[in-house]
Design an enzyme around this catalytic site. Structure first.
Site, PDB file in Angstrom:
ATOM      1  N   ARG A 294       0.824  -1.210   0.000  1.00  0.00           N
ATOM      2  CA  ARG A 294       0.000   0.000   0.000  1.00  0.00           C
ATOM      3  C   ARG A 294       0.854   1.254   0.000  1.00  0.00           C
ATOM      4  NH1 ARG A 294      -5.475  -2.042   3.336  1.00  0.00           N
ATOM      5  NH2 ARG A 294      -6.114  -3.303   1.544  1.00  0.00           N
ATOM      6  N   TYR A 434      -6.929   0.437  -6.830  1.00  0.00           N
ATOM      7  CA  TYR A 434      -6.381  -0.904  -6.546  1.00  0.00           C
ATOM      8  C   TYR A 434      -5.630  -0.962  -5.213  1.00  0.00           C
ATOM      9  CZ  TYR A 434      -1.988   0.234  -9.313  1.00  0.00           C
ATOM     10  OH  TYR A 434      -0.839   0.754  -9.821  1.00  0.00           O
ATOM     11  N   GLU A 435      -5.324  -2.152  -4.819  1.00  0.00           N
ATOM     12  CA  GLU A 435      -4.700  -2.411  -3.506  1.00  0.00           C
ATOM     13  C   GLU A 435      -5.600  -1.887  -2.381  1.00  0.00           C
ATOM     14  OE1 GLU A 435      -2.034  -4.380  -3.471  1.00  0.00           O
ATOM     15  OE2 GLU A 435      -2.262  -4.395  -1.304  1.00  0.00           O
ATOM     16  N   GLY A 436      -6.917  -2.075  -2.552  1.00  0.00           N
ATOM     17  CA  GLY A 436      -7.898  -1.587  -1.581  1.00  0.00           C
ATOM     18  C   GLY A 436      -8.367  -0.193  -1.952  1.00  0.00           C
ATOM     19  N   GLN A 441      -9.652   1.948   2.550  1.00  0.00           N
ATOM     20  CA  GLN A 441      -8.539   2.445   3.371  1.00  0.00           C
ATOM     21  C   GLN A 441      -9.085   3.255   4.552  1.00  0.00           C
ATOM     22  OE1 GLN A 441      -5.490   1.449   2.654  1.00  0.00           O
ATOM     23  NE2 GLN A 441      -6.116   0.528   0.710  1.00  0.00           N
TER      24      GLN A 441
END
Lengths: 592, 592
Positions: A294, A434-436, A441
Site C-alpha cells: 500500500r 487498486y490495492e484496496g 482504506q
C-alpha cells in the site's frame, strides 16, 4: 514528448537531512552515507530519464496486445526490462541469500519513486514481482524459497497477485476459486481471477502466480482462504522449466490508463498449485505484505504527480499568454509566460508542496518499515500500520487531483493525448482504486487501526507531534508559519478522534460516515508535520551555511505555502466529521 | 452498458416549484405551465433514454475517423441526428422568424441537460450550431440571417466557432489568421485554427464556420480581431449550395474523451469569408454569446455527473460486498449491497446533493438570461454576467470531481472501459478547459465581474441572499439546517470580497492569488442558496400536501447533506484567500 528530470537533490534532502538515514541506528543504514545514496540515486535517475521515461507515452499509445493466447508488451519494454535486470535494480532490497543486494527498503523506495515517475505501467512488472517475492520470502518453505526466489530476485521470472474475482474484490470471503488437495501434496486450482496486473507478458520466461483459493471443507468466508504458488510453467526439481501449467489468459482489459501493463483475466483450469504458508491462513499471509504494497501505491500517486508537475512547470515557463497584471515581465516578447499569472502559480504551488510533502511522508514510512523489520521495533510497526491507509488513501487521492491540476496548466493541449498530460491523470486514477479502494482504506483506518491496541498507536502519533512542537517551542522562525498551523491541525485531528470515540459508541455509523474525511484530515496533519520537519532541517542548514542556500530557502517557501493554503482543509474535514451519521444515512435507499 | 433515466420530476420541481416559471412574468413564460413543460420534458427524456444514451459508449469506443480528407462520426449518430431534427429539438428556443419554436431558454436548458447526460459528445454538434446561430442572429445583416439561419435552426447546416490557434488560446490578441479585403466586399481568410469542435463531420450538408481573424492595418492585439462567416460550401444567391470553399481539415485530435465529437485542425487557405458585425469588433460579438455558451458548459459539467451518479447508484444497490456494520441488511444473500456502507453513501450523497443543487443553479441562470433578453431587465443581465464564471468554473470542477467519485463506487470495474464509468470522467474533464479554462473564469470573476459597475452586481447578490434570509427569519424548520449555514457561508463570501477590496488595492496579486478559491467559495454559496430555496419550496408543498411527500422529504434530506457536508468548505476557501499573495508569489521562478 513529456520531460522527466530525476529529483536527486530533493530525495537526498529527505534521506540525509530530514530522516538522517545514516545516523538513524537502523541495522544496515550505516551504509546510507550521503555519497553512497547520491551515487545510487544518480544511476537510477539516469535510467529513469534515459531508458524508462522515453517509453512512457509510446507505451500508453501502443498498449499491450493479446493475440493467439499470447500477451505482448509495447515496443522497447523488453530492452528496458533487460537494463533493469542487468543493473541489479530488481534486486536492490532483496535478501542476499537469494541474490539480492540487501539494501534498506527506504533506498529502494527512493529509487522506486523515480522509476514510477518515469514509467508507472512499466515499473509494475517488477513491482508485482517484488510483492510476490516478499510473500514467498516470508511464508515459503526453504525448498520453495530456493526454487523461486533467485529467479524472482533477478526478474528472470516475474510474479503476480491473484485476489479479485468477477463478483468479489473487497469482500474476498465470497471467493469461488477452489483448490482440491491431491495425493502428492499439491492442489488443483480451478477458478477465474480478474484484474491481474502483469498477469501475462513477454518479458520473462516464467510467471509465478500467487493465487488465493478455498480448500473445500475449510471454514466459511474469509477464514477459509488459502494462498497458493501457481507457476505459469511448472518448475522441475532441477530448477529447469517443465510443462505449461493449467493457467491461461482469458482476455486483457481495456482500461482508462496504465496501458503499458497487461491487466488480465486469468483462468485456472485444474492448474497445479503449491500451498504457501498454512492452509486457511491465506489472508494473514497477504496482510503481512500489505503495508509495503500500500505504501508502494501511495508512492505511485505522488510519483506520477511529480512527473506531471515537472511538465506543467516546463509549459508554464515556455508558453506565452497574457501579461502579468503588475507589469510585463517579458516586454520584448509578444506576451509573458504563463508562470507570471498568480492562479497558474497557485496551481503549481499546490502540486509542488504536495509532491515534496508526500515524498517525505513516504520515505519516513519506508524508514518505519525498515525500523520494524530490521530493528524489530514494535512501535515502528504499530506506527506504519496506523499510517498505511493514510499513505495509500490520501496520497493517491491527492496524486490524481494534482495530476489533473497539471493537465489544466496546458489548457486545451492538456486534453490532447500527444502532449502526455492526459496520460498522467489517467494513470494516476487507478491508484485510488487498486490495492484496496480508498474508501476501504478509510474504513481500515477508522474501524481497525484507530482502535487497535487500545488506541496506543494513534496516541503515539499525537505524542510525537507534541514532542516535535515542544522541542521547537522557542524557534521563532518556525512558530507562526509552521508550528502554530501544525498545532491547530493536529488539534482538529484529536477532536475528530474524540468525536469518534464518544459518538461511535452510540452508533458506529457516526464514525464510519466521517472515515473518509478523517483519512484526509490525517493526511494533511502528516504532510504538515513533514513540512515542519523539512523547514526545520532547511533552517538548521541555512544557519550553518553548509548547504545550497537557494534550495533551502525554496524548501521553506514551499512549506509555507502548504501550511497557509492546504492545511486549512483540516477545519472543513472536522466540521464534516462532527456532522455525524445523520446527513449521510437519513435518505431512504429508494430515493437515491 | 450504462443506464440513463431522464430526471423529469427533478426538472419539473425546479422549473415549477422553485423558479415558478409560469408565474415569473417574463414574456413567453406564460406558456410554461406544468402540464406543458412536463410533456416537453417527457418527450425529450424519451429521446435521451432511447436514442442518445445507447450511442454514448459505442460513440466513445469507435470515435470519429478522418480518412481521405473526410470526417465520419460513429455509427448511429446520423440517424440520431435526424431524430433530433425531425422532432424540432434543434429549433426549440430559436427565433420563429427563421423556423424556430420560440420557447424560453430555460426550457431549452432543461431539455439540454438530458441530451447532454445521455450523450455529451453527440449533443455538441447541435450545441455548437446553436452558438453560431446566436452570433449570426445577433450580429448578422438581414441578408445573412436569411441566408444562414433557417438551415441552422433545422440543423441541415451546422456551425462552429474558430478562435484558438496553435500558439494562442486564452490570449487571442496574438492571433495570426488574416482576412484580406476583396473588391467584392468579401474577405480572403488564411490561417490555421485548432481545437475546432464539430469542425467537420458527416451529419450535415454544410458547415458554417465562424472564424476570428485580423484585417491587416487594423489595431494591434485583441482590438484588431474581426469575426467572419466562412461556409464549408459556398451558398449561391438562390440559397443552393455552390463550390467548396478554401477550408479543409488538417487532422482530428486524439483526445482524452468526447471521442464522438470531431475536434479538428482547420486550415483556411484563401477561403471566402463574410464579415459578421463590425470590423475589429469581433471580440465584442463573441462576448455577447459568452454567458449562454459558458452556462452551457457548466451544464455539461453537472449533466455528465448526473449520468455517472445514476450508474453509481445502480451499482451500489446491485453489487453485494461486505456487511453493514450495524447488522446484515440482506441476511439471505451472500453479502449486503454496497449502499449499506456509510462511506459509499457519503460518496453518493456528495454526488446527488451537488447535481441537484447545480441543476437549480443552472436553470436559475437560464431564467436570468431570459429575463435579460425577453424582459430587457438590466439587473438580470448584471446578475447573470456576475454568475457566469461561477456557473462555468465551479460546476465543471465539481462535475469532473463527482464523475470521478461515481467511478470510484465501481472499484476496479470503474477503471475498465466497458463499464462506461471511465468515459464519464474523461468526457467531463474537457468542461474544465474549453470555453475559457477555469483559471480564466476565476480571473474574469475577480478581475472583471466583481469591480464591474462599482460592485453593483455583487452587492445585489448579497442583498438577494439577505432578503431571502430575512423573508424566512421565523421559519424554524429551515433555520438550523439551511438558513444559519447559508448566512455563515455568505458572510465568508463577503469577507473575501472585502479582503480583495482592501488588499487588492495595495497589490492586485493579493486578489488574483485568491481568485480560484473565491470562485469556489461563490459556487458553494450559490448552491447553498439554491438548496435553501429548494428546501423552502419542498417544505411549503409538504404543508399543503399537494405534492409527493416522499420526494419532497428526500429533497430536504439531500439539501441538509449539502449544507452540513459541503458548505463548510467556505471557511477553508476564505482562509486561503486571506493568506494573500505572498505564499503564491514568493518562490523564485527558477525554483519551480
Amino acid at each position: 514528448m513529456p520531460i522527466y528530470t530525476a529529483p536527486i537533490k530533493d530525495l537526498q534532502f529527505v534521506l540525509q537531512d530530514v530522516l538522517n538515514a545514516a545516523d538513524s541506528g537502523i541495522p544496515g543504514y550505516d551504509e546510507l552515507e550521503a555519497d553512497f545514496t547520491a551515487a545510487v540515486l544518480e544511476e537510477a535517475g539516469k535510467i529513469s530519464e534515459q531508458v524508462l521515461a522515453p517509453l512512457n507515452l509510446s507505451g500508453d499509445r501502443e498498449g499491450c496486445r493479446f493475440e493467439n493466447g499470447v500477451v505482448s508488451t509495447p515496443k522497447g519494454f523488453d530492452q528496458a526490462f533487460q537494463v533493469m535486470k542487468d543493473g541489479g535494480w530488481t534486486a536492490l532490497d532483496c535478501d542476499p541469500d537469494y541474490g539480492g543486494q540487501g539494501m534498506p527498503y527506504v533506498l529502494a523506495t527512493a529509487v522506486g519513486e523515480m522509476f514510477v515517475s518515469a514509467n508507472m505501467a512499466f515499473n509494475m512488472y517488477q513491482g508485482l514481482t517484488h510483492g510476490a517475492y516478499s510473500a514467498i520470502h516470508t511464508h515459503g518453505t526453504d525448498a520453495q524459497k530456493a526454487a523461486y526466489l533467485p529467479k524472482m530476485v533477478s526478474c528472470d521470472w516475474t510474479g503476480t497477485m491473484n485476489l479479485t474475482e468477477p463478483h468479489c474484490g473487497t469482500d474476498l470471503g465470497l471467493m469461488r476459486t477452489r483448490a482440491l488437495p491431491q495425493d502428492d501434496g499439491t492442489y488443483q486450482i480451478t477458478g477465474q481471477k480478474i484484474f491481474i496486473s502483469a498477469g501475462d507478458h513477454d518479458l520473462a520466461e516464467n510467471i509465478i502466480h500467487l493465487v488465493l483459493a478455498k480448500i473445500p471443507g475449510g471454514p466459511d468466508g474469509i477464514k477459509g482462504v488459502s494462498l497458493f504458488i501457481v507457476p505459469k510453467v511448472l518448475v522441475n526439481e532441477d530448477g529447469s522449466l517443465g510443462a505449461r501449467n493449467g493457467v491461461s489468459v482469458g482476455k486483457i482489459e481495456e482500461k482508462m490508463g496504465i496501458h503499458g501493463n497487461a491487466t488480465c483475466v486469468m483462468n485456472y483450469d485444474a492448474a497445479t498449485g503449491y500451498l504457501l504458508g498454512e492452509a486457511h491462513k491465506g489472508m494473514r499471509a497477504m496482510f503481512t505484505m500489505m503495508n509495503e504494497a500500500r505504501l508502494g501505491v501511495g508512492l505511485q500517486g505522488y510519483a506520477v504527480a511529480e512527473a506531471a508537475y515537472q511538465n506543467a512547470v516546463f509549459y508554464a515557463k515556455d508558453r506565452l499568454q497574457g501579461r502579468a497584471v503588475t507589469g510585463a515581465e517579458n516586454p520584448d516578447g509578444p506576451a509573458d509566460p504563463l508562470i507570471v499569472h498568480p492562479d497558474i502559480r497557485r496551481n503549481l504551488m499546490d502540486q509542488k508542496s504536495f509532491v515534496e510533502g508526500a515524498r517525505a511522508f513516504t520515505l519516513w514510512g519506508a524508514q518505519l518499515i525498515d525500523r520494524s523489520h530490521r530493528a524489530g521495533d514494535d512501535a515502528a510497526e504499530d506506527m506504519i500500520s496506523l499510517l498505511t491507509p493514510v499513505l495509500k488513501g490520501f496520497l493517491t487521492d491527492k496524486g490524481f487531483e494534482m495530476s489533473s491540476a497539471a493537465q489544466q496548466v496546458y489548457g486545451g493541449h492538456g486534453y490532447i493525448e500527444e502532449w502526455g498530460m492526459s496520460q498522467f491523470a489517467r494513470d494516476a486514477r487507478i491508484t485510488m482504486i487498486y490495492e484496496g479502494a480508498n474508501g476501504v482504506q478509510a474504513l481500515d483506518l477508522v474501524g481497525r487501526k484507530l482502535p487497535s491496541k487500545g488506541g496506543k498507536p494513534v496516541m503515539a502519533f499525537f505524542e510525537m507531534v507534541k514532542s516535535f512542537l515542544k522541542d521547537n517551542e522557542g524557534n521563532e522562525a518556525l512558530k507562526a508559519d509552521f508550528l502554530d498551523p501544525l498545532k491547530a491541525a493536529s488539534k482538529h485531528l484529536q477532536e475528530a478522534g474524540m468525536y469518534f470515540m464518544a459518538q461511535g459508541m452510540k452508533n458506529p455509523n457516526n464514525a464510519l460516515a466521517g472515515s473518509y474525511d478523517f483519512m484526509h484530515l490525517f493526511g494533511h496533519v502528516c504532510l504538515g508535520l513533514m513540512w515542519a520537519r523539512m523547514a526545520k532541517a532547511a533552517q538548521a542548514q541555512l544557519e550553518t551555511g553548509d548547504g545550497d542556500n537557494e534550495f533551502l530557502k525554496a524548501k521553506i517557501i514551499t512549506g509555507r505555502y502548504y501550511m497557509a493554503r492546504q492545511l486549512p482543509m483540516t477545519a472543513t474535514h472536522l466540521a464534516r466529521i462532527q456532522s455525524g451519521a445523520a446527513p449521510v444515512m437519513d435518505l431512504d435507499e429508494a430515493h437515491f
